[in-house]
Design a protein around this motif. Structure first.
Motif, PDB file in Angstrom:
ATOM      1  N   ARG A   1      -5.626  16.995 -10.244  1.00 58.35           N
ATOM      2  CA  ARG A   1      -5.787  17.917 -11.370  1.00 58.35           C
ATOM      3  C   ARG A   1      -5.590  19.358 -10.938  1.00 58.35           C
ATOM      4  O   ARG A   1      -5.057  20.178 -11.689  1.00 58.35           O
ATOM      5  CB  ARG A   1      -7.169  17.750 -11.996  1.00 58.35           C
ATOM      6  N   ASN A   2      -6.005  19.699  -9.721  1.00 59.54           N
ATOM      7  CA  ASN A   2      -5.847  21.063  -9.223  1.00 59.54           C
ATOM      8  C   ASN A   2      -4.421  21.358  -8.770  1.00 59.54           C
ATOM      9  O   ASN A   2      -3.932  22.474  -8.945  1.00 59.54           O
ATOM     10  CB  ASN A   2      -6.807  21.340  -8.064  1.00 59.54           C
ATOM     11  N   ARG A   3      -3.785  20.383  -8.157  1.00 62.78           N
ATOM     12  CA  ARG A   3      -2.455  20.600  -7.582  1.00 62.78           C
ATOM     13  C   ARG A   3      -1.666  19.301  -7.705  1.00 62.78           C
ATOM     14  O   ARG A   3      -2.008  18.285  -7.090  1.00 62.78           O
ATOM     15  CB  ARG A   3      -2.606  21.011  -6.115  1.00 62.78           C
ATOM     16  N   ALA A   4      -0.599  19.317  -8.488  1.00 64.75           N
ATOM     17  CA  ALA A   4       0.134  18.088  -8.823  1.00 64.75           C
ATOM     18  C   ALA A   4       1.113  17.639  -7.748  1.00 64.75           C
ATOM     19  O   ALA A   4       1.535  16.485  -7.766  1.00 64.75           O
ATOM     20  CB  ALA A   4       0.878  18.268 -10.133  1.00 64.75           C
ATOM     21  N   ASP A   5       1.506  18.502  -6.824  1.00 67.46           N
ATOM     22  CA  ASP A   5       2.479  18.070  -5.814  1.00 67.46           C
ATOM     23  C   ASP A   5       1.765  17.252  -4.734  1.00 67.46           C
ATOM     24  O   ASP A   5       0.707  17.609  -4.245  1.00 67.46           O
ATOM     25  CB  ASP A   5       3.231  19.253  -5.211  1.00 67.46           C
TER      26      ASP A   5
ATOM     27  N   LYS B   1      -9.571  12.242  -5.093  1.00 69.84           N
ATOM     28  CA  LYS B   1      -8.113  12.360  -5.231  1.00 69.84           C
ATOM     29  C   LYS B   1      -7.715  12.730  -6.654  1.00 69.84           C
ATOM     30  O   LYS B   1      -6.767  13.469  -6.865  1.00 69.84           O
ATOM     31  CB  LYS B   1      -7.394  11.118  -4.733  1.00 69.84           C
ATOM     32  N   VAL B   2      -8.468  12.273  -7.641  1.00 67.98           N
ATOM     33  CA  VAL B   2      -8.188  12.645  -9.030  1.00 67.98           C
ATOM     34  C   VAL B   2      -8.437  14.139  -9.230  1.00 67.98           C
ATOM     35  O   VAL B   2      -7.657  14.837  -9.874  1.00 67.98           O
ATOM     36  CB  VAL B   2      -9.043  11.799  -9.996  1.00 67.98           C
ATOM     37  N   ARG B   3      -9.513  14.639  -8.652  1.00 59.39           N
ATOM     38  CA  ARG B   3      -9.812  16.073  -8.759  1.00 59.39           C
ATOM     39  C   ARG B   3      -8.733  16.917  -8.075  1.00 59.39           C
ATOM     40  O   ARG B   3      -8.327  17.961  -8.592  1.00 59.39           O
ATOM     41  CB  ARG B   3     -11.173  16.372  -8.141  1.00 59.39           C
TER      42      ARG B   3
ATOM     43  N   ARG C   1      -6.173  19.848  -0.905  1.00 58.56           N
ATOM     44  CA  ARG C   1      -7.369  20.550  -1.348  1.00 58.56           C
ATOM     45  C   ARG C   1      -6.975  21.942  -1.821  1.00 58.56           C
ATOM     46  O   ARG C   1      -5.835  22.379  -1.667  1.00 58.56           O
ATOM     47  CB  ARG C   1      -8.364  20.659  -0.198  1.00 58.56           C
ATOM     48  N   LYS C   2      -7.940  22.664  -2.383  1.00 61.70           N
ATOM     49  CA  LYS C   2      -7.661  24.017  -2.876  1.00 61.70           C
ATOM     50  C   LYS C   2      -7.231  24.949  -1.758  1.00 61.70           C
ATOM     51  O   LYS C   2      -6.435  25.863  -1.972  1.00 61.70           O
ATOM     52  CB  LYS C   2      -8.893  24.587  -3.579  1.00 61.70           C
ATOM     53  N   ASN C   3      -7.729  24.728  -0.544  1.00 60.93           N
ATOM     54  CA  ASN C   3      -7.342  25.585   0.582  1.00 60.93           C
ATOM     55  C   ASN C   3      -6.047  25.127   1.253  1.00 60.93           C
ATOM     56  O   ASN C   3      -5.612  25.709   2.235  1.00 60.93           O
ATOM     57  CB  ASN C   3      -8.479  25.663   1.603  1.00 60.93           C
ATOM     58  N   GLY C   4      -5.415  24.069   0.743  1.00 59.91           N
ATOM     59  CA  GLY C   4      -4.127  23.606   1.264  1.00 59.91           C
ATOM     60  C   GLY C   4      -4.216  22.502   2.296  1.00 59.91           C
ATOM     61  O   GLY C   4      -3.193  22.045   2.802  1.00 59.91           O
ATOM     62  N   THR C   5      -5.406  22.060   2.638  1.00 58.29           N
ATOM     63  CA  THR C   5      -5.562  20.990   3.619  1.00 58.29           C
ATOM     64  C   THR C   5      -5.112  19.655   3.017  1.00 58.29           C
ATOM     65  O   THR C   5      -5.593  19.268   1.955  1.00 58.29           O
ATOM     66  CB  THR C   5      -7.044  20.874   4.045  1.00 58.29           C
ATOM     67  N   PRO C   6      -4.208  18.939   3.677  1.00 58.54           N
ATOM     68  CA  PRO C   6      -3.764  17.645   3.135  1.00 58.54           C
ATOM     69  C   PRO C   6      -4.799  16.557   3.384  1.00 58.54           C
ATOM     70  O   PRO C   6      -5.447  16.521   4.433  1.00 58.54           O
ATOM     71  CB  PRO C   6      -2.472  17.358   3.899  1.00 58.54           C
ATOM     72  N   VAL C   7      -4.956  15.662   2.417  1.00 60.13           N
ATOM     73  CA  VAL C   7      -5.858  14.515   2.521  1.00 60.13           C
ATOM     74  C   VAL C   7      -5.065  13.276   2.135  1.00 60.13           C
ATOM     75  O   VAL C   7      -4.590  13.161   1.007  1.00 60.13           O
ATOM     76  CB  VAL C   7      -7.080  14.671   1.594  1.00 60.13           C
ATOM     77  N   ALA C   8      -4.913  12.350   3.075  1.00 56.93           N
ATOM     78  CA  ALA C   8      -4.131  11.136   2.837  1.00 56.93           C
ATOM     79  C   ALA C   8      -5.058   9.979   2.482  1.00 56.93           C
ATOM     80  O   ALA C   8      -6.101   9.792   3.118  1.00 56.93           O
ATOM     81  CB  ALA C   8      -3.319  10.791   4.072  1.00 56.93           C
ATOM     82  N   THR C   9      -4.670   9.200   1.467  1.00 57.48           N
ATOM     83  CA  THR C   9      -5.473   8.076   0.996  1.00 57.48           C
ATOM     84  C   THR C   9      -4.565   6.875   0.739  1.00 57.48           C
ATOM     85  O   THR C   9      -3.605   6.995  -0.015  1.00 57.48           O
ATOM     86  CB  THR C   9      -6.188   8.439  -0.326  1.00 57.48           C
ATOM     87  N   PRO C  10      -4.868   5.710   1.345  1.00 55.68           N
ATOM     88  CA  PRO C  10      -4.082   4.514   1.026  1.00 55.68           C
ATOM     89  C   PRO C  10      -4.561   3.901  -0.284  1.00 55.68           C
ATOM     90  O   PRO C  10      -5.770   3.774  -0.528  1.00 55.68           O
ATOM     91  CB  PRO C  10      -4.355   3.582   2.206  1.00 55.68           C
TER      92      PRO C  10
ATOM     93  N   TYR D   1       0.837  -1.199   0.000  1.00 59.04           N
ATOM     94  CA  TYR D   1       0.000   0.000   0.000  1.00 59.04           C
ATOM     95  C   TYR D   1       0.871   1.247   0.000  1.00 59.04           C
ATOM     96  O   TYR D   1       1.962   1.256   0.565  1.00 59.04           O
ATOM     97  CB  TYR D   1      -0.914   0.031   1.233  1.00 59.04           C
ATOM     98  N   LEU D   2       0.360   2.293  -0.603  1.00 59.76           N
ATOM     99  CA  LEU D   2       1.050   3.575  -0.671  1.00 59.76           C
ATOM    100  C   LEU D   2       0.099   4.637  -0.134  1.00 59.76           C
ATOM    101  O   LEU D   2      -1.070   4.687  -0.522  1.00 59.76           O
ATOM    102  CB  LEU D   2       1.424   3.895  -2.119  1.00 59.76           C
ATOM    103  N   LEU D   3       0.582   5.467   0.759  1.00 57.58           N
ATOM    104  CA  LEU D   3      -0.211   6.567   1.291  1.00 57.58           C
ATOM    105  C   LEU D   3       0.060   7.792   0.422  1.00 57.58           C
ATOM    106  O   LEU D   3       1.153   8.336   0.437  1.00 57.58           O
ATOM    107  CB  LEU D   3       0.155   6.850   2.750  1.00 57.58           C
ATOM    108  N   VAL D   4      -0.931   8.180  -0.352  1.00 57.81           N
ATOM    109  CA  VAL D   4      -0.817   9.346  -1.235  1.00 57.81           C
ATOM    110  C   VAL D   4      -1.526  10.504  -0.551  1.00 57.81           C
ATOM    111  O   VAL D   4      -2.731  10.446  -0.305  1.00 57.81           O
ATOM    112  CB  VAL D   4      -1.437   9.064  -2.616  1.00 57.81           C
ATOM    113  N   THR D   5      -0.783  11.558  -0.258  1.00 58.19           N
ATOM    114  CA  THR D   5      -1.348  12.744   0.376  1.00 58.19           C
ATOM    115  C   THR D   5      -1.487  13.832  -0.671  1.00 58.19           C
ATOM    116  O   THR D   5      -0.501  14.352  -1.179  1.00 58.19           O
ATOM    117  CB  THR D   5      -0.453  13.230   1.540  1.00 58.19           C
ATOM    118  N   THR D   6      -2.725  14.141  -1.010  1.00 51.52           N
ATOM    119  CA  THR D   6      -3.028  15.212  -1.960  1.00 51.52           C
ATOM    120  C   THR D   6      -3.521  16.418  -1.180  1.00 51.52           C
ATOM    121  O   THR D   6      -3.805  16.322   0.017  1.00 51.52           O
ATOM    122  CB  THR D   6      -4.101  14.760  -2.966  1.00 51.52           C
TER     123      THR D   6
END
Length: 188
Positions: free
Chosen positions: A115-119, A110-112, A81-90, A74-79
């Protein structure tokens, strides 16, 4: 019902053996060893060498981050939001050359966010998303249908029957264009 019991026991025996093996290895490992000194002085207490798990962790620390993350389940991908809040998803992860690949539903949040922020931040985790190592910065991009198809095949190969059943259920529910691959490139 009694006729089914031997079949169930035979089916569960390999699972039980795999589950109990680490406990048995830990119980047999010595905690400390007294080593007599050659000059006749008091014996020294020596700690045992690394356990098997510690040796494996030490070896993976020597490997590159990409190999370690790609080999994990599993990989924890932290994307973000537009306001800068991190959201982690396994998510499940596969290695694709010098990048990592992730497969997900095309209409997922997470796809959205990608698309908004690639880092993004990526790191190893368990099934529930609890981090098991440090996260490293990366960039993510949405893949084309050909790359997404390749990621499906790699996931089916890596995750076996569970991966194949998940892919089949997704194909029946969403069709092939309902899922998308995300290519993750480490930046550090």
């Amino acid at each position: 019902m009694r006729a089914l019991r031997p079949i169930a026991v035979r089916a569960l025996r390999p699972i039980a053996v795999r589950a109990l093996r680490p406990i048995a290895v830990r119980a047999l490992r010595p905690t400390a060893v007294r080593v007599p000194r050659s000059d006749g002085a008091k014996a020294v207490v020596a700690q045992p060498t690394r356990s098997r798990r510690q040796a494996l962790n030490f070896r993976t620390m020597d490997d590159s981050s990409l190999a370690r993350l790609g080999a994990g389940k599993y990989l924890l991908v932290t994307t973000y939001r537009k306001n800068g809040t991190p959201v982690a998803t396994p998510v499940w992860v596969i290695r694709d050359g010098d990048t990592l690949g992730v497969w997900t539903a095309a209409d997922s949040w997470k796809v959205r966010r990608v698309r908004n922020r690639a880092d993004v931040l990526v790191g190893p985790c368990d099934l529930r998303g609890k981090p098991t190592g440090e996260q490293v910065p990366a960039t993510a991009e949405i893949c084309d249908p050909a790359t997404t198809g390749r990621y499906r095949r790699l996931i089916a190969r890596k995750y076996g029957i569970v991966g194949r059943l998940t892919l089949l259920g997704s194909r029946l529910r969403r069709r092939l264009d309902g899922t998308v691959g995300i290519r993750i490139t480490l930046t550090s």
